[in-house]
Structures are given as C-alpha cells and as structure tokens.
Write a protein that holds these residues in place. Structure first.
Motif, mmCIF file in Angstrom:
data_model
loop_
_atom_site.group_PDB
_atom_site.id
_atom_site.type_symbol
_atom_site.label_atom_id
_atom_site.label_comp_id
_atom_site.label_asym_id
_atom_site.label_seq_id
_atom_site.Cartn_x
_atom_site.Cartn_y
_atom_site.Cartn_z
ATOM 1 N N GLY A 13 0.815 -1.210 0.000
ATOM 2 C CA GLY A 13 0.000 0.000 0.000
ATOM 3 C C GLY A 13 0.847 1.259 0.000
ATOM 4 O O GLY A 13 0.558 2.223 -0.724
ATOM 5 N N ALA A 14 1.912 1.263 0.803
ATOM 6 C CA ALA A 14 2.807 2.414 0.824
ATOM 7 C C ALA A 14 3.531 2.560 -0.513
ATOM 8 O O ALA A 14 3.731 3.680 -1.013
ATOM 9 C CB ALA A 14 3.816 2.260 1.953
ATOM 10 N N PHE A 15 3.900 1.436 -1.095
ATOM 11 C CA PHE A 15 4.564 1.456 -2.404
ATOM 12 C C PHE A 15 3.623 2.008 -3.465
ATOM 13 O O PHE A 15 4.012 2.848 -4.298
ATOM 14 C CB PHE A 15 5.010 0.038 -2.755
ATOM 15 C CG PHE A 15 5.702 -0.098 -4.076
ATOM 16 C CD1 PHE A 15 6.984 0.386 -4.261
ATOM 17 C CD2 PHE A 15 5.071 -0.714 -5.145
ATOM 18 C CE1 PHE A 15 7.636 0.249 -5.487
ATOM 19 C CE2 PHE A 15 5.698 -0.850 -6.366
ATOM 20 C CZ PHE A 15 6.987 -0.367 -6.537
ATOM 21 N N HIS A 16 2.357 1.564 -3.466
ATOM 22 C CA HIS A 16 1.380 2.081 -4.429
ATOM 23 C C HIS A 16 1.147 3.576 -4.228
ATOM 24 O O HIS A 16 0.993 4.328 -5.203
ATOM 25 C CB HIS A 16 0.057 1.340 -4.284
ATOM 26 C CG HIS A 16 0.057 -0.034 -4.893
ATOM 27 N ND1 HIS A 16 0.937 -0.418 -5.875
ATOM 28 C CD2 HIS A 16 -0.757 -1.113 -4.666
ATOM 29 C CE1 HIS A 16 0.693 -1.671 -6.236
ATOM 30 N NE2 HIS A 16 -0.322 -2.113 -5.508
ATOM 31 N N THR A 17 1.098 4.014 -2.982
ATOM 32 C CA THR A 17 0.883 5.431 -2.718
ATOM 33 C C THR A 17 2.018 6.265 -3.294
ATOM 34 O O THR A 17 1.791 7.313 -3.908
ATOM 35 C CB THR A 17 0.764 5.684 -1.207
ATOM 36 O OG1 THR A 17 -0.343 4.928 -0.691
ATOM 37 C CG2 THR A 17 0.539 7.160 -0.903
ATOM 38 N N GLU A 18 3.243 5.785 -3.115
ATOM 39 C CA GLU A 18 4.394 6.500 -3.675
ATOM 40 C C GLU A 18 4.303 6.561 -5.196
ATOM 41 O O GLU A 18 4.551 7.609 -5.813
ATOM 42 C CB GLU A 18 5.689 5.816 -3.249
ATOM 43 C CG GLU A 18 6.940 6.498 -3.783
ATOM 44 C CD GLU A 18 8.219 5.872 -3.259
ATOM 45 O OE1 GLU A 18 9.299 6.411 -3.572
ATOM 46 O OE2 GLU A 18 8.144 4.862 -2.540
ATOM 47 N N THR A 19 3.930 5.445 -5.823
ATOM 48 C CA THR A 19 3.802 5.407 -7.277
ATOM 49 C C THR A 19 2.695 6.343 -7.751
ATOM 50 O O THR A 19 2.884 7.128 -8.694
ATOM 51 C CB THR A 19 3.501 3.974 -7.744
ATOM 52 O OG1 THR A 19 4.558 3.107 -7.320
ATOM 53 C CG2 THR A 19 3.377 3.905 -9.258
ATOM 54 N N LEU A 20 1.545 6.275 -7.109
ATOM 55 C CA LEU A 20 0.412 7.110 -7.499
ATOM 56 C C LEU A 20 0.721 8.597 -7.353
ATOM 57 O O LEU A 20 0.239 9.421 -8.153
ATOM 58 C CB LEU A 20 -0.812 6.756 -6.655
ATOM 59 C CG LEU A 20 -1.467 5.403 -6.954
ATOM 60 C CD1 LEU A 20 -2.436 5.020 -5.836
ATOM 61 C CD2 LEU A 20 -2.199 5.432 -8.292
ATOM 62 N N SER A 21 1.516 8.950 -6.372
ATOM 63 C CA SER A 21 1.796 10.369 -6.118
ATOM 64 C C SER A 21 2.556 11.029 -7.255
ATOM 65 O O SER A 21 2.613 12.261 -7.335
ATOM 66 C CB SER A 21 2.582 10.525 -4.810
ATOM 67 O OG SER A 21 3.901 10.020 -4.948
#
Length: 339
Positions: A13-21
């Motif tokens: 989830g943290a990895f996806h958040t970084e990517t999405l940002s």
C-alpha cells in the motif's frame, strides 16, 4: 480532476501510494490505515490527505479506490466500494478462498462497477511482448509455458501462517500468467512440494519449494516453479514454446543467476547485474503502468489488466494445486469448482 483513495498502507500500500503520487492525470490522494501514525507519515511524505476510517474515505468523493489492506479484508473492502459505485483496484487475491472469490465476482459483474485486480506482470514490457507473440500466431500452436517465481527469502512466519500457502500466495502470479498467455482453460493440476528450510512451513501445512504441472484444454502444458529461498535475488521468468518459435521474458541483466559458461567472464557479460532484489524493484515500471491504467479505468476506459473473472480462475487453480499437494495426485478443476 481525478482523486484516488488508498486503503491499507503496509508494504504494498505504501509502495502504491508513492507510485500514485507521481502519476500524470492524478490530482489527489486520500489514504487510510488502522495505524494512524503510519498513515499520517505517508500522507505527509506524499502530499496525500489522511482520513481515519474507510467509511470516511469512501464518502470523500474519490473517483477510484485502491484496496491494499491485508488479504482477509479484500472482499469486504471491495464490496464496500462497489456498493457505492466506485471503480476499484484490488490487490490479489480478491478473497480468501476460490468460492468466496466467485461470489464476489458475481456481485461485481452484476453491479457493472469496474474492478481491476493486481496482477502486474501483465504490464511488464517483456511479458506483454511474449503475449503479443502468442496472439499474433508467430509461435504457432503452444505446447509448453514455463513460469518461475523465486523469492530471495521467505516473508515472516506470522505472514506465512495466514497466507493460505505457497499456491494461494506466491504461485497465483504464475497461474495468472499461464491463463493469460495461453488463452486456454485449465482442466487438471498436479502439484508437489518440499520443506527444506524453516520447519514452521510444515507446521503450517505449507511448503517452501513447489512445482506444478497444469494441463490446458487446448493441449498446452504449463510448468510452474516456486520457491521461498533464492539468496541470489528475486527470480521471475517466463518461457513460451510453440511449434514454430519460442520466446522468453525475464532474461534481463538483473536475472539472479550465475552463468557457468566459461566464455562469459567479464563484468559486462550476461547477466551484468545487479540482480533483482525483490518484486518491487523487478516490477517497478509494471506497477506504474498498471496503476496508470487504473486511472484510465476510473475515467471510463476498459480494464486492460486482470478482471475479477480472471482472478476467480486463478483462485480455482490455486485451490486445485493445494488439494493436489495434499493428495499427492492430480486434481481436475471441475472437482474443486463443484465441491
């Protein structure tokens, strides 16, 4: 303006958040996690808005939701988003069992709300090229597809205990690739496995090394190799063999193998390295492409990746492989579907 919500801020989830940002076409992020201190830190790092509950996130006007919470919560969270008509990206698996996955898929399909499932290998450029080679007919009729997944080390044993086993947790990516690449329907599975590392695998009715043969209705054979111990790095490869030609994906300079051919000795020879360390560095660009595609889904575009229907077929394969390991014999897919 497009705003996405992310539910769950563990490793993925943290990895996806970084990517999405960093994605173009995305204007805002709303995030939540049961651990408020974690959520607040992630929000501050990526300029996201933190909310304290899932209900608050779903009611905040987001255009889409990324479900990245723990596996047992996937079905409930996906249904909650779908009931509100919110397009959803759900990490694999969509539910804890194949039967539950099938029930969830039926609700999703009836609703008409798009749900994309997180099988990122479909977005890797080499895997996608292999798929195109199959689809354009240049390989001829397929006879063998080999898919490999080997982790550098097992996850924590507390995770293994509730993972559902190597076929439901790890090899599902291989099963999805086999289904996707062949375009055929699996009819029979034979699985075997051993415990050569931590004895807790055996206590949890799991194995750390596994092999699976999948027979498809078109005659193709799928061969899966999965392991939890591969200290040289994260190994993920695909070979597709047809009567006319063969292709491979994952044979890049980071493949974690030591070439024993004495003619390849200098640092610039293959593979030059460094070896892939984990799935997140191996598939960074694939994850990015996958989430960018989901942004398009929230805007009305068709799902280009795995659907809930695809996820259900993968779940039945995992179920059959688990049962085959238990029996020590082949299992037909119709047996587990009708159980």
């Amino acid at each position: 303006m497009t705003t996405l919500g992310v539910i769950g801020l563990g490793r993925i989830g943290a990895f996806h958040t970084e990517t999405l940002s960093t994605l173009d076409g995305l204007d805002g992020l709303v995030i939540t996690d049961e651990r408020s201190e974690v959520a607040e830190a992630v929000a501050a790092k990526h300029g996201a808005k933190y909310v304290s509950t899932v209900e608050e996130l779903l009611s905040s006007g987001v255009d889409g939701v990324v479900v990245a919470a723990a596996t047992p919560a996937h079905a409930e969270l996906t249904l909650a988003a779908v009931e509100r008509g919110i397009p959803t990206f759900c990490e694999k698996p969509i539910a804890a069992t194949a039967a539950e996955s099938a029930r969830l898929a039926a609700v999703v399909l009836k609703s008409g709300v798009p749900v994309q499932v997180g099988y990122q290998r479909r977005f890797d450029v080499a895997f996608a090229a292999a798929k195109r080679a199959v689809d354009d007919g240049s390989l001829g009729a397929l006879h063998t597809v080999r898919s490999t997944t080997m982790d550098p080390a097992p996850p924590p044993m507390d995770y293994i205990k509730g993972s559902g086993g190597i076929f439901r947790d790890c090899a599902v990516h291989d099963f999805d690739v086999l289904n996707w690449i062949t375009g055929q329907r699996a009819v029979e599975v034979y699985a075997t496995g051993t415990v050569q590392g931590d004895p807790l695998f055996a206590e949890y009715d799991d194995v750390d090394t596994a092999a699976v043969i999948v027979t498809f209705d078109g005659g193709a054979l799928g061969l899966v190799s999965a392991a939890r111990y591969n200290a040289r790095g994260y190994d993920c490869r695909l070979e597709v063999h047809g009567f006319d030609d063969s292709v491979a994906a994952g044979w890049d300079q980071g493949v974690p193998l030591r070439n024993t051919d004495p003619r390849f000795t200098s640092p610039e020879d293959f593979p030059a390295g460094p070896a892939h360390h984990f799935f997140m560095d191996r598939f960074t660009e694939a994850f990015r492409a996958e989430l960018a595609a989901f942004v398009g889904v929230t805007k009305g575009e068709a799902i280009p990746g795995a659907t809930v229907t695809d996820a259900v077929e993968v779940a039945w394969l995992a179920e059959a492989a688990t049962e085959s390991l238990r029996r020590g014999a082949p299992v037909r897919l119709e047996e587990v579907r009708n159980a």
